[in-house]
Design an enzyme around this catalytic site. Sequence first.
Site, PDB file in Angstrom:
ATOM      1  N   ARG A  59      -6.142  12.265  10.844  1.00 10.79           N
ATOM      2  CA  ARG A  59      -5.816  10.930  11.370  1.00 10.79           C
ATOM      3  C   ARG A  59      -4.563  10.931  12.250  1.00 10.79           C
ATOM      4  NH1 ARG A  59      -7.240   6.408   6.690  1.00 10.79           N
ATOM      5  NH2 ARG A  59      -9.360   7.146   6.273  1.00 10.79           N
ATOM      6  N   ASP A  84       0.792  -1.225   0.000  1.00  9.70           N
ATOM      7  CA  ASP A  84       0.000   0.000   0.000  1.00  9.70           C
ATOM      8  C   ASP A  84       0.823   1.274   0.000  1.00  9.70           C
ATOM      9  OD1 ASP A  84      -2.301  -1.560   0.098  1.00  9.70           O
ATOM     10  OD2 ASP A  84      -2.359  -1.538   2.290  1.00  9.70           O
ATOM     11  N   ASP A 122       0.102   2.433  10.363  1.00  8.75           N
ATOM     12  CA  ASP A 122      -1.210   1.792  10.426  1.00  8.75           C
ATOM     13  C   ASP A 122      -1.108   0.565  11.318  1.00  8.75           C
ATOM     14  OD1 ASP A 122      -2.106   3.709   8.703  1.00  8.75           O
ATOM     15  OD2 ASP A 122      -2.584   2.353   7.051  1.00  8.75           O
ATOM     16  N   ASP A 151       0.518   5.919   1.550  1.00  8.92           N
ATOM     17  CA  ASP A 151      -0.711   5.619   2.280  1.00  8.92           C
ATOM     18  C   ASP A 151      -0.546   6.144   3.701  1.00  8.92           C
ATOM     19  OD1 ASP A 151      -3.286   4.664   2.538  1.00  8.92           O
ATOM     20  OD2 ASP A 151      -2.682   2.634   2.999  1.00  8.92           O
TER      21      ASP A 151
END
Length: 452
Positions: free
Chosen positions: A324, A244, A272, A268
Amino acid sequence: MAATFLNIGGYTLVFLSVILVPHVQANVAIFDNYWTQRQGDALKQTIASYDPNPLNVTDHLNYHVALAVDATESTNNTRRELIGLETQEGSGKCIAYNPIDKCWRCDPNWEENRKKLVECVLGFGRKTTGGKDGPIYVVNDSSDDDLVNPKPGTLRHAVTRDGPLWIIFANSMVIKLQQELMITSNKTIDGRGARVYIMEGAGLTLQFVNNVIINNIYVKHIIPGNGGLIRDSEEHVGLRTKSDGDGISLFGATNVWIDHVSMTRCTDGMIDAIEGSTAVTISNSHFTDHQEVMLFGAKDEHVIDKNMQITVAFNHFGKRLEQRMPRCRFGTIHVVNNDYTHWEMYAIGGNMNPTIISQGNRFIAPPNEQAKEVTKREYTSYTDWKSWNWQSEGDYFLNGAYFVQSGRPNAWSPKPKNPVPSKFAIRPKPGTMVRELTMDAGVLGCEPGKAC
């Protein structure tokens, strides 16, 4: 094809010995017996790593922050003398306000005592020891030419060994990863004493692994890898799909500590953590120039992420960030003593009823009048989210920033048996102290023989 049934903590999982795996399986193209075993082991570790009394963990961290700050201020007479000090350089003293840094940075012999670092981690990732039980491995070759049989001395060769290793670097280097770097369990990547750049190639992947430390490296300009055959352990080579473009990807990873990392521009997410990742601490890091910084929990149907517990502490969320920081599904996220100096949309968001405990952060809102709110509940009506436990305590709000709270204070944790003295009211240090607590966020310029 043979089917395997696994019941863990109420989850019934069915595996096929060889299947084509959809995107949810994080780029595993062929899910063979090796990956079936790793997934099963990782899910057991996820269940085992869950702390039923998270308030113990948050109080423990806040208590150690208080001790570190009090000790530093006592040594340096008064806090006022040090306001405006950006680094320890030229001060003649080792200055470390936050307890993670204070634990090791003032030791001039840190290079001989590298593994002392494992005593310093706090938060939900506090049990992480990385490669403490293994030998030192020195990376002396920055190349990444052979993905199936990586050359000894390269970072890819080091992280794919089966046993624990403490990985250091012979000198400063730029490593351009041809494909994602598959890191195995019980590893420490320790960039102290060198300038180590992972940049202009693929990122770092922690998939179905346990016990990893990543310390003092740059992760910049990360792009997707095309996939193919990539060594993912000492005895296994797997077929991967296109990655990703995450900087650091945690997929079913437990007991992970990411500390003093500087990150810029990933395709990305920067960091994560999804699909059962838990017992994670992200600390002392610096983030700039990115749209979607951290995603904790990728899909609404991934209920395994109810076990997710992550600490985000002493980080600086800097220039040209959009949103985020983090964005959460499920789980319990402790966001404490971070400096949020920039965002364009929002700082902290989520859906699927995550618990978010925001303590002692500094939030400086952008000029945009439509983006003053720190928080964002996504895809959910007020009727549903009003009971979510999103709490703010001791945060410092500037330029019109505001945090919309919900739920009830301390409703997120049963009454714990507190591991620190009861005479202390374990309150976080306030957001007004964040500048000191985060003044050395990002990669440190450590030199052997000197306090770092």
